[in-house]
Design an enzyme around this catalytic site. Structure first.
Site, PDB file in Angstrom:
ATOM      1  NE  ARG A  90       4.945   0.900  -1.493  1.00  0.00           N
ATOM      2  CZ  ARG A  90       4.632   2.169  -1.668  1.00  0.00           C
ATOM      3  NH1 ARG A  90       5.528   3.011  -2.063  1.00  0.00           N
ATOM      4  NH2 ARG A  90       3.411   2.586  -1.432  1.00  0.00           N
ATOM      5  CB  THR A  91       4.234  -5.721  -1.587  1.00  0.00           C
ATOM      6  OG1 THR A  91       4.833  -4.880  -0.602  1.00  0.00           O
ATOM      7  CG2 THR A  91       4.571  -7.165  -1.274  1.00  0.00           C
ATOM      8  CE  LYS A  96     -20.446 -14.402  -7.012  1.00  0.00           C
ATOM      9  NZ  LYS A  96     -20.385 -15.422  -8.078  1.00  0.00           N
ATOM     10  NE  ARG A 110       0.556  -6.709   1.734  1.00  0.00           N
ATOM     11  CZ  ARG A 110       1.174  -5.537   1.553  1.00  0.00           C
ATOM     12  NH1 ARG A 110       0.481  -4.457   1.275  1.00  0.00           N
ATOM     13  NH2 ARG A 110       2.480  -5.448   1.648  1.00  0.00           N
ATOM     14  CG  HIS A 136       6.122  -6.941   4.530  1.00  0.00           C
ATOM     15  ND1 HIS A 136       6.369  -7.696   3.409  1.00  0.00           N
ATOM     16  CD2 HIS A 136       5.603  -5.768   4.082  1.00  0.00           C
ATOM     17  CE1 HIS A 136       6.021  -6.999   2.330  1.00  0.00           C
ATOM     18  NE2 HIS A 136       5.543  -5.836   2.714  1.00  0.00           N
TER      19      HIS A 136
HETATM   20  C1  NCD Z   1       4.021  -1.890   4.271  1.00  0.00           C
HETATM   21  C2  NCD Z   1       2.959  -2.927   4.519  1.00  0.00           C
HETATM   22  O1  NCD Z   1       1.977  -3.042   3.816  1.00  0.00           O
HETATM   23  O2  NCD Z   1       3.207  -3.678   5.436  1.00  0.00           O
HETATM   24  N1  NCD Z   1       4.208  -1.502   2.983  1.00  0.00           N
HETATM   25  C3  NCD Z   1       4.899  -2.279   2.109  1.00  0.00           C
HETATM   26  O3  NCD Z   1       4.583  -3.416   1.889  1.00  0.00           O
HETATM   27  N2  NCD Z   1       5.962  -1.741   1.494  1.00  0.00           N
HETATM   28  C4  NCD Z   1       4.017  -0.798   5.255  1.00  0.00           C
HETATM   29  C5  NCD Z   1       2.780   0.019   5.477  1.00  0.00           C
HETATM   30  O4  NCD Z   1       1.704  -0.252   4.958  1.00  0.00           O
HETATM   31  O5  NCD Z   1       2.905   0.981   6.218  1.00  0.00           O
END
Ligand code: NCD
Length: 294
Positions: A54-55, A82, A104, A132
């Site tokens: 989703r992100t 690599k 991320r 986050h």
């Molecule tokens: C979360 C994450 O990746 O930090 N998910 C998200 O981005 N909606 C939470 C998780 O992975 O549990």
């Protein structure tokens, strides 16, 4: 706003303004209204070194809705496999004329390091167990839209809190806007040294909560699922009856049915989990707009 790395970099007024703008944008999108393509001829690069559904997709859609070109980095097929270092990868991508990097990574602090190495605006899309921030924005917008205001709402965050970057941002952002926060978890998942009320009994806490915010057990960061945990902390059908009339259930996803919540709860009208997902696009559009406006 130069970058969006931590909710702690924003004052309450700035955070409140993002919540208001994102909620207004959600209304515009719901009505099929026009959105000015302020990112036309700009490029947003998604650098996701950890899995995401989703992100990543909501950043992708948000950038496109604002007219941007979007490029996406896949660590499995990229030159990091690599042996290219993280710093060299970040400098390579930013040298293509990228206007925003969405990052991320499994390690705390990587998005901030990328912003320092490259000088390009960075959005933290989740770093390790740290923060986050756009998820916190999504969650505040979801609560504000349901309750009409954030001040005085009682938010209970349940589960693997010590490994959760979602909680890392949400607790600070919610408290800065007047939300009352209680952490609910077994002792070993309660973060130490955090001045937030905490308890280890979900049953005793439920009746007083406006929001029950469930977290996934972060098995990839050392969290372990036990039968005892499921027994004491799973929100199942039997516990739904203890909730107040307007109380909602939230979860950042991905959900693990049968662990932190049951099917009945995930699919019940109490669940605002897909509403959170829906708010993801206008929230990320709002953040991207704030970055290019400065
Ligand atoms: C979360 C994450 O990746 O930090 N998910 C998200 O981005 N909606 C939470 C998780 O992975 O549990």
């Amino acid at each position: 706003m130069k970058s969006f790395l931590s909710v702690r970099d924003l004052g309450p007024d700035e955070m409140r303004s993002l919540v208001e703008k994102a909620s207004e944008l959600r209304d515009v999108l719901d009505l099929g209204g026009e959105v000015e393509p302020v990112l036309r001829q700009r490029c947003v690069a998604n650098l996701f070194f950890e899995p995401s559904t989703r992100t990543r997709l909501s950043f992708d859609l948000a950038a496109r809705r604002l007219g941007a070109d979007v490029i996406t980095f896949n660590p499995e097929t990229a030159s990091t496999s690599k042996g290219e270092s993280l710093r060299d990868t970040a400098l390579t991508v930013s040298s293509m004329g990228v206007d925003v990097l969405v990052v991320r990574h499994r390690d705390d602090g990587v998005p901030r390091a990328v912003s320092e190495w490259t000088g390009v605006p960075v959005v933290n899309a989740g770093d390790g167990t740290n923060e986050h921030p756009t998820q916190a924005l999504v969650d505040l917008v979801t609560m504000q839209r349901h309750f009409g205001a954030l001040e005085g709402i009682h938010l209970g965050i349940v589960g693997d809190i010590s490994h959760s970057r979602v909680a890392g941002s949400l607790v600070a952002a919610a408290m800065s806007l007047g939300v009352r926060v209680t952490l609910i978890a077994p002792e070993h998942w309660l973060p130490s040294g955090v001045a937030v009320p905490a308890r280890n009994d979900l049953d005793g806490a439920l009746a007083d909560l406006d929001v029950v915010y469930l977290l996934r057990v972060q098995t990839e960061r050392g969290g372990q699922i036990s039968d005892e945990y499921v027994e004491r902390f799973q929100l199942g059908k039997d516990r739904l009856g203890s909730l107040g009339e307007k109380t909602i259930v939230m979860h950042p996803g991905p959900i693990n049915r049968g662990v932190e919540l049951s099917d009945d709860v995930a699919d019940s009208p109490r669940s605002h989990i897909l509403e959170q997902v829906r708010n993801g696009v206008p929230c990320r559009m709002t953040v991207l707009r704030a970055l290019v406006a400065t």
